[in-house]
Design a protein around this motif. Structure first.
Motif, PDB file in Angstrom:
ATOM      1  N   LEU A 154     -34.069   5.930  11.273  1.00 21.34           N
ATOM      2  CA  LEU A 154     -35.089   4.903  11.087  1.00 21.34           C
ATOM      3  C   LEU A 154     -36.324   5.261  11.906  1.00 21.34           C
ATOM      4  O   LEU A 154     -36.227   5.766  13.010  1.00 21.34           O
ATOM      5  N   THR A 155     -37.493   5.010  11.350  1.00 18.17           N
ATOM      6  CA  THR A 155     -38.703   5.285  12.120  1.00 18.17           C
ATOM      7  C   THR A 155     -39.777   4.248  11.829  1.00 18.17           C
ATOM      8  O   THR A 155     -39.927   3.795  10.695  1.00 18.17           O
ATOM      9  N   TYR A 174     -35.514  -1.705  17.412  1.00 17.55           N
ATOM     10  CA  TYR A 174     -34.490  -1.402  18.420  1.00 17.55           C
ATOM     11  C   TYR A 174     -33.155  -2.042  18.062  1.00 17.55           C
ATOM     12  O   TYR A 174     -32.105  -1.451  18.228  1.00 17.55           O
ATOM     13  N   PHE A 222     -36.851   4.680   6.376  1.00 16.80           N
ATOM     14  CA  PHE A 222     -35.604   5.388   6.642  1.00 16.80           C
ATOM     15  C   PHE A 222     -35.124   6.097   5.390  1.00 16.80           C
ATOM     16  O   PHE A 222     -35.523   5.782   4.272  1.00 16.80           O
ATOM     17  N   THR A 242     -38.426   9.890  16.371  1.00 18.59           N
ATOM     18  CA  THR A 242     -37.588   9.466  15.250  1.00 18.59           C
ATOM     19  C   THR A 242     -38.150   9.934  13.917  1.00 18.59           C
ATOM     20  O   THR A 242     -37.418  10.133  12.959  1.00 18.59           O
ATOM     21  N   ARG A 283     -31.431  -0.016  15.432  1.00 22.74           N
ATOM     22  CA  ARG A 283     -30.935   1.243  15.985  1.00 22.74           C
ATOM     23  C   ARG A 283     -29.666   1.029  16.817  1.00 22.74           C
ATOM     24  O   ARG A 283     -28.788   1.896  16.852  1.00 22.74           O
ATOM     25  N   PRO A 338     -26.526   2.952  14.499  1.00 24.83           N
ATOM     26  CA  PRO A 338     -27.088   4.172  15.093  1.00 24.83           C
ATOM     27  C   PRO A 338     -27.157   5.342  14.116  1.00 24.83           C
ATOM     28  O   PRO A 338     -27.958   6.266  14.307  1.00 24.83           O
TER      29      PRO A 338
END
Ligand code: ATP
Ligand code: MG
Lengths: 880, 238
Positions: A88-89, A77, A248, A122, A80, A84
């Motif tokens: 990303l996951t 988080y 990512f 994501t 992110r 932004p």
């Protein structure tokens, strides 16, 4: 037109000798099938190995990984928020055991699945870039089964019907493939799953079943990241939720830089590529092993093909001689031979490919079983490997044609008269001598090669040279053996025995071929047997020495050779605090990536808590003067022998390792003999490991107690495990040793299959040569019968001859087998694994092999003997 | 008295060999051809019989039947009062080993054995070899003037030399019945004559019953009686 006639002529001559043609075809066929089956099994296994490593990492360019436990949820988080623009996951990725829920019977098979926990929202952003266009037209109304195209891959999640997608996001259940569903005996999504990790069971609903597709690993189990976190929660034993990695896609260096700057110290960014590398190195040792086997199989089958072809040409020398006299020139005969060989070898190679692809399936199953035992659980699917088939065909046809060349040359250049005259091929002393000297030279060059080049290929070339050298030496050896045996008074006075023995001398070339084939096959078997035995004995010895505790406890592992599971913390404490426990050792094992200087090699980091009385169980190959004093030093590690060999590191060297927050330098205080893993192990004191890697989990524990309390401790430990809700493997010393050896044995199951196949090929080839030799002798048999020997006597004579051939082959294969075993253990094994093995020769098994050789020869002689015994005397005499 | 009885016995069974209506045909893909067609003859003990006939008339076929290495389609054959084709194969082999010596049209020496050993092999079939057997074999080789090549292998001998060895092999065990299929057919007339003389000498010396197939009328005339193989039957010429 002219060519057509020639072609038909060749076909005629093949059908005129149907038996010979048949044998030639069968021998080549079996040889080719050997190559095709082993090669495609290896390729299949490799493909599955690779695809299970790659399938899940297609368009992401980087990974964020942690050097201690997982990556903290909050990191995701934070990044992110700060960056932004970065796609990303989070990903959870690991192997689990699966079973259909409510199937409690022991018979229900547990299957291994590759669990992938993703955040569908994501994940799609970095995964689907290249696939979007595929789905615009797809109709996906069917609620439970989704027909996806091959390219569907994981972006399919996006296309789940809204209500299902929502359920997926909520972490309501899992998605599996049709193949896995079939394995688990699941028909519809109404069924649900039980998942086991480290012996802890959790239950899950099924959301959908994906149709099989080559791009989706068959063992894929897909779920939302939250659900995966639940499954892994006990493992991470961290007070906060973690994921295994963040992925990512990013090609912007500025963005990458700013990411690195905000990243907590214990996390690092690795390029997708390098993490793949480390995955693939893990399999290279095993691959080498397989390559070794297929190389051996290749050499043996090439040799047998050569034998078969040259033999059938040899038999027709007389016919060629007559043709020469009638006016066919040498080139004509050479072409004739070549053409026939081409026809035969093409037919045989095609048939061999057919047979090979049938055997390949079994082989693949064996290989994948071994991989599952050794490295990781993968589902290997057997499919036809066109490259293996092409390889098999090429080898079959080229070897045959190369084999025919010297013979074609010989027939083309010999004065016709001599070809006809030689009804028997008693070779001259001169040619015997020349061949033997050449053979000796080749032998010597094998050792020179080994001494000068330390590469695994040199090992195989040396084996090939040994085989060729011995093939050249054998005629002389046979002559020497036969002539010295015929000097024994008892033999000398039995003409009946003499006929058999001199027969070998008379058809020396033919017998040499048969005996060489048998010798090569049997010595290969002996070599592999000696190698495995040496291996097994060394491992057994090592196990006896290493396993000094009384009870071993660890969670069930999906991979037999590595225990990376974790025992629940409270359970752990309870276990070691039981009354009766004298001392205990614990270990924690995890994989670690070595720095770039060591090719990003994957190694096993093992943290040990050792009670001092366990020190003496470790044997050092080399070490500093007082290694166990060093052991308490925070920067000391020990390496296992294979790792030291692969990295070229020695005692006193330093090694850079990624710890939780930074790279740190460790000093190598010793190299320990270790046969458990060829991946390579770094040992570190658990006290320091827990600090450097901020990880206090335990993968297993061993307890020492007095002999009479073993049984009670085993029982009470089991009760404890039940109480804490974790299924653990709780084994006594002997039980663990037995399982370890079983794992070892299963590693060599593929070798067993190869040994059987080799013997089979040898059987075929000596049966065909012996039968051909005896067919040629049928005139002689008819004469003997006409002189008044009964049918039995003739049959016995043939058996005597073939038995002698078997004994000679057996005797010759002993030294050759030993030499090959020496190369296999001292060169090839060392080059590919780095283990030092002591060459063990088991007299009993060697004698057994000797017996098998003779039995094979006798068995191969039975039909020829029967055939000789039932010769129609008058007709056979008339034919001459 | 005993001697007398012995003579009587012999005179009642005066024939070594008696053939009655022997027939033999071969069937090939081209059809069935009858080779022997009612062969009937009686051959007295201790006599020498010659059989002549055109090539392909069935002489070798007849000899094969007489020696028991081939069987007739019908008819009977008595040798020493034993019906050769109604006993078992095993017994027939034993009989052949003991009572018959065969000189083949194409020598048929065993390639793996030396000249002496080829001769001895026949003797070995009778039982274990003794020193005496070896001396005897050597003696026989000497008598047909080939002893100096005793240690040679067949491949190292000329056709005539091979034939001598083949003769020695057929005579070594003093068979009751000697069958010779063109023993000199492959040789030049001079050598043929020499070898045939040696053979006849041995046959007469041992008082053997002999049947000799030959193309040469000159040789045939030295026999006690001559048969001609004509259209599958034996026709007595003398
Ligand atoms: N095994 C066989 N199968 C078919 N026919 C055969 C066989 N043996 C012999 N014959 C035929 O029988 C006939 C007689 O053969 P045989 O060898 O007895 O002749 P022969 O009188 O000895 O001739 P030669 O004087 O040339 O030696 C020949 O026409 C031959 O073709
Ligand atoms: Mg003839």
């Amino acid at each position: 037109m002219q060519y057509l006639i020639r072609f038909i002529f060749s076909l005629r001559s093949l059908t005129r000798h149907p038996l010979q043609s048949l044998f030639a075809i069968v021998s080549i066929m079996v040889g080719v099938s050997l190559v095709v089956s082993i090669d495609s099994a290896t390729k299949n296994a490799n493909e599955s190995f690779r695809s299970s490593a790659h399938a899940l990492s297609s368009s992401a360019t980087h990974r964020i990984i942690s050097n201690s436990l997982g990556v903290h949820d909050s990191v995701f988080y934070e990044i992110r928020m700060t960056l932004p623009t970065l796609a990303l996951t989070p990903v959870c990725d690991g192997y689990i055991a699966l079973r259909k829920k409510y199937v409690t019977s022991q018979s229900a098979r547990q299957h291994t699945g590759h669990l992938l926990g993703i955040d569908a929202l994501t994940y799609g952003r970095i995964r689907t870039n290249s696939y979007d266009h595929d789905y615009s037209t797809k109709d996906l109304r069917t609620e439970h089964t989704h027909h996806s195209s091959a390219e569907a891959n994981f972006s399919l999640v996006q296309l789940l019907p809204p209500q299902l997608f929502e359920r997926f996001l909520r972490g309501d259940g899992m998605i599996i493939t049709r193949g896995l569903a079939d394995d688990l005996d699941i028909q519809t999504v109404q069924d649900s799953l039980t998942v086991f990790l480290d012996g802890i069971a959790t239950h899950h609903a099924l959301l959908a079943i994906l149709d099989n597709s080559p791009t989706i690993p068959r063992d894929l189990v897909l779920c939302d990241i939250s659900r995966a976190q639940e499954i892994y929660y006990h493992r991470d034993s961290a007070p906060y939720p973690v994921v295994h990695r963040l992925e990512f896609a990013c090609t912007n260096p500025v963005l990458l830089d700013s990411l690195k700057r905000i990243l907590p110290k214990n996390l690092s960014v690795v390029a997708e590529q390098s993490s793949d590398n480390s995955l693939s190195t893990m399999s290279s040792a095993f691959e080498m092993n397989l390559h070794a086997l297929s190389m051996l199989a290749l050499i043996v089958s090439m040799f047998i093909t050569y034998n078969t072809v040259s033999f059938s040409a040899l038999q027709r020398r007389k016919e060629f001689g007559i043709m020469r006299i009638l006016g066919v020139d040498g080139r004509g005969i050479a072409w004739l031979l070549l053409r026939e060989t081409l026809i035969i070898s093409t037919i045989a190679s095609l048939l061999g490919c057919l047979l090979g692809s049938i055997i390949a399936e079994t082989m693949t199953a064996i290989v994948s079983g071994t991989i599952n035992d050794l490295y990781k659980s993968i589902g290997v699917t057997a499919h036809l490997q066109w490259r293996s088939i092409a390889k098999g065909c090429t080898i079959g046809i080229t070897t045959s044609c190369c084999a025919i060349l010297p013979i074609a040359w010989e027939c083309a250049h010999m004065p016709p008269r001599t070809i006809v005259q030689h009804s028997t091929d008693m070779s001259t002393h001169r040619s015997l001598l020349i061949m033997s000297v050449a053979g000796l030279c080749i032998f010597l060059s094998a050792w020179v090669l080994l001494a000068s080049i330390t590469h695994i290929v040199a090992g195989f070339v040396a084996i090939l040279l040994l085989i060729v050298g011995s093939a050249l030496l054998l005629p002389l050896i046979i002559t020497l053996i036969v002539s010295s045996v015929t000097r024994i008074p008892l033999v000398k006075h039995s003409l009946w025995v003499m006929i058999a023995l001199r027969g070998i001398r008379l058809s020396l070339q033919r017998f040499s071929i048969a005996i060489t084939a048998l010798t090569v096959a049997v010595s290969t078997v002996i070599a592999v047997t000696i190698m495995i035995l040496s291996f097994r004995e060394t491992v057994n010895h090592w196990l006896i020495q290493t396993l000094d505790a009384d009870i071993y406890i660890s969670p069930p592992s999906l991979v037999a050779r590595t225990a990376t599971g974790m025992v629940k913390n409270q359970l752990m404490t309870a276990l070691i605090q039981q009354t009766g426990v004298h001392t205990y050792n614990t270990f924690r094992s995890r994989s670690i990536t070595l720095p770039h200087t060591h090719q990003d090699r994957m190694a096993q980091l093992v943290s040990l808590h050792l009670s001092p009385d366990s020190y003496q169980r470790y044997r050092f190959k080399e070490a500093v003067p007082n290694p166990w004093k060093e052991w308490h030093n925070a920067h000391t590690v020990f390496l296992s022998e294979p790792l030291a060999h692969k990295t070229g590191l020695h005692t006193g060297d330093t090694l850079l390792l990624p710890t939780a927050d930074s790279m740190r330098v460790f000093r190598i205080a010793g190299i320990i003999y270790d046969y458990a893993s060829d991946v390579g192990v770094i040992y570190i004191n658990s006290r320091h490991y827990q600090v450097w890697w901020q990880d206090s989990t335990i993968s297993g524990v061993s307890l020492k107690c007095s002999p009479d309390s073993i049984a009670t401790l085993l029982q009470s430990s089991r009760t404890l495990a039940q109480k804490y809700g974790q299924e653990l493997l709780i084994r006594s010393n002997t039980a663990l040793r037995t399982t370890s050896l079983q794992v070892f044995d299963s590693t060599f199951r593929i070798t067993d299959a190869l040994r059987l196949l080799t013997l089979f090929v040898a059987c075929m080839s000596i049966f065909s040569t012996l039968l051909a030799i005896q067919l040629e002798r049928s005139h002689e048999h008819a004469v003997i019968r006409a002189l008044g020997m009964d049918a039995r006597g003739v049959g016995k004579n043939v058996l005597l001859q073939t038995t002698c051939a078997g004994i000679i082959a057996g005797l010759c294969s002993l030294p050759l087998g030993y030499a090959m075993a020496h190369i296999l253990t001292e060169y090839i094994n060392v080059q590919s694994f780095g283990w030092s093995l002591e060459l063990q020769v088991d007299i009993l098994s060697i004698l057994g092999t000797l017996c098998i050789t003779i039995i094979m020869a006798v068995g191969a002689g039975l039909y020829p003997a029967y055939h000789a015994a039932s010769t129609a005397i008058a007709t056979t005499l008339h034919e001459e | 008295m005993v001697v007398f009885l012995h003579i009587i016995q012999h005179s009642t069974v005066s024939f070594m060999l008696s053939l009655r209506s022997l027939t033999k045909s071969y069937s090939t893909t081209a059809g069935t051809t009858r080779i022997l067609h009612d062969c009937t003859a009686d051959i007295p003990r201790g006599t020498m019989t010659a059989i002549i006939g055109k090539s392909g008339s069935g002489k070798s076929t007849l000899l094969n039947i007489l020696s028991g290495i081939d069987t007739p389609d019908s008819g009977s054959l008595l040798i020493n009062d034993i019906s050769l084709h109604s006993i078992t194969e095993q017994e027939r082999t034993a009989f052949r080993r003991k009572h018959i010596g065969f000189i083949f049209q194409f020598f048929h020496l065993l390639p793996g054995l030396t000249a002496l050993e080829n001769v001895l092999f026949q003797q070995e079939l009778q039982g274990r070899l003794s020193e005496h057997d070896i001396r005897h074999a050597y003696h026989v080789l000497e008598s047909i003037e080939i002893a100096h090549k005793a240690e040679y292998y067949p491949a190292q001998l000329s056709g005539g030399e091979q034939q001598r060895v083949a003769i020695a092999r057929a005579l070594i065990h003093k068979p009751d019945l000697l069958l010779a299929d063109e023993p000199t057919g492959n040789l030049d007339p001079d050598t043929a004559n020499i070898i045939f003389n040696l053979l006849v000498h041995r046959i007469r010396a041992d008082k053997q019953t002999a049947i000799i197939v030959t193309h040469s009328m000159e040789i045939a005339e030295r026999a006690d009686r001559i048969y001609e193989m004509r259209h599958g039957t034996l026709v007595a010429l003398q």
